[in-house]
Structure formats: structure tokens, C-alpha cells
Write an enzyme that holds these catalytic residues in place. Sequence first.
Site, PDB file in Angstrom:
ATOM      1  N   SER A  62       1.033  -1.890  -5.279  1.00 11.87           N
ATOM      2  CA  SER A  62       1.996  -2.805  -4.669  1.00 11.87           C
ATOM      3  C   SER A  62       3.236  -2.810  -5.561  1.00 11.87           C
ATOM      4  CB  SER A  62       1.382  -4.208  -4.624  1.00 11.87           C
ATOM      5  OG  SER A  62       2.357  -5.181  -4.329  1.00 11.87           O
ATOM      6  N   TYR A  93      -2.792 -12.262  -8.081  1.00 11.66           N
ATOM      7  CA  TYR A  93      -2.697 -11.079  -7.221  1.00 11.66           C
ATOM      8  C   TYR A  93      -1.956  -9.960  -7.956  1.00 11.66           C
ATOM      9  CZ  TYR A  93      -1.367  -7.927  -3.450  1.00 11.66           C
ATOM     10  OH  TYR A  93      -1.191  -6.800  -2.687  1.00 11.66           O
TER      11      TYR A  93
END
Length: 245
Positions: free
Chosen positions: A144, A157
Site C-alpha cells: 500500500s 494498518y
Amino acid sequence: MTTRRKYTVFLTGASSGIGAAIAKQLVAHGHQVFATARRSDALAAVAKDAEKNAGQGGRIITHAMDVLDRAAHAEAVERCTAEFGGMDVTIPNAGLGIFSPLDKAELVDWMTMVDVNIKGVLTTLHLCLPHLIKSQGLVINIGSVASRNVFPNSGVYCATKHAVLALGEAIRQDLKDKVASTTICPGAVDTAFIEQTKDAALLDQYRPGFKKGMQPEFVARQVLNAIDARGHGIVSDITIRPDFL
Ligand code: NDP
């Protein structure tokens, strides 16, 4: 693994979003996909779509499993190699983000992210690497933009996605000449991803940004590109962003 072949791909998180798009595009390009996730009904719908547009030789087998259930995970990997005769590419895509400021978070949500995004990925890798070493295959991790940056309300996260990028680099260093490694690092993608967040105010704040995000098919294109690069070079890591990021 040589270039311009049809490959056998073990994929997690194939029931929706990015994983579903990857499964469909790979099958459309004639690859064999072993598509896993927990929801068998959603997997069946993905398979139906994939089969409609299958390229020559393209096949999909769906298999319901939770990445956290090690016995079920092992059984899935065994079935993949038995039915397809080996494994060339592994894509540990299953993952989730539950956004919240650190001081308002539930510990159970942190643990779920660590379990699925790190331990789930590790389990997939540990089970698949022996097969990939045999085929001189490729791991495609889904990182990501949060693999390199930390954003507000998503610290844990981001920590899990930093780990995913580190694992890709570890494969590159330890398994040179045996297994190639690609990490795809997308910014916002328009999937159900944000719906895991429980904080109503944060959901309202974040939903529009994800809605305006890239389509999952664009991430899937990077997967195809990484596979097609085999024999020419290695796409080690690639960051893709929506226009606004
Ligand atoms: P989705 O919520 O659409 O998909 C998540 C997938 O993970 C589903 O197929 C779900 O399947 C699967 N999954 C979740 N938990 C488990 C589990 N315990 N066992 C097996 N499968 C599980 O989100 P995305 O498609 O967006 O997310 C896919 C990946 O992309 C994730 O790793 C995410 O971190 C990453 N990513 C997403 C971005 C985005 O903006 N959307 C940006 C950057 C990276 P099921 O519920 O059927 O088990």
C-alpha cells in the site's frame, strides 16, 4: 518460470475488490487461478464472471478458507498443486484496515489486522515458498502507499503494510535466483475495504476518497505486468496512485 507461459496462481482474498479483479484478469489472459477467501458464495460469483471471459487455457478453481486457519490453508495449497500440477505465482492479497485513532481503538481490531495482514500473509508464504522454489516462481505482495508512509487514524494498518513491503524485500534478498518478488503499493482503490472501519465519523470522512480511488482492475493490470515481465527483469515494487493522491 519463463516468460510468455500460462501460469498457475495461488490467490487469497479473491472474493471481492482487488482480489476478484486479479482473478478475472488472470483467467482472461489464460492463466490458472486457485482463488481463495472465506465467502464461498462470493467466490462462486467471481468464478462465474471469470469463466465467461476466460482466455485460452484460462481456468479458475475456488476454495473457501480462512487465512488464519493453518490446517485449512495447508489443505488449500495442497489442493492447488494437486489439481494444477504445481504453482508459479503466489498472491497473498487478503487483508483489511480498521481505521481509528490509536487512543480510541479496540485491541481486538489491532489484533485482527496483524493476524490477517501479517500472520495470514506469512502463512501463505511459508506454505507456498517450497512450491515457488521448485518452479522458480514469483510472489506478488499487495502492499500500500501505507507501506512507506504513516497516515492519521490508521497507524496499525500502516505498520502491517510496512511489514508486507519488508517481507517482499526479504524474499528478494534471501531467495535471489530462486523466487522473484514484486510488491504492489496502491493508494486508494474503490473497493469494500473502508467498510471494515467502525467509527461512523471516520467512515463518512474516508468513504468519498475511496469511492474516487482507482478501480481494482488497474491494480490487477500491475499484477499481469509483473507476471509478463518474467524473463525480462523483475518489477520489485511499484506504487500506483489515484490522480488526487
Ligand atoms: P476487500 O474488502 O474488497 O477485500 C478483502 C479480501 O480479503 C476479501 O476477499 C476477503 O474475503 C479477504 N479476507 C479478509 N479476511 C480474510 C480472512 N481471515 N481469510 C481469508 N480471506 C480474508 O478489500 P480490497 O480488495 O481493497 O483489499 C485487498 C488488499 O488490498 C488488502 O490487502 C488491502 O490491504 C490492500 N489494499 C487496498 C487498498 C484500497 O484502497 N482498497 C489500497 C492498498 C492496498 P472474505 O471476506 O470472503 O474472506
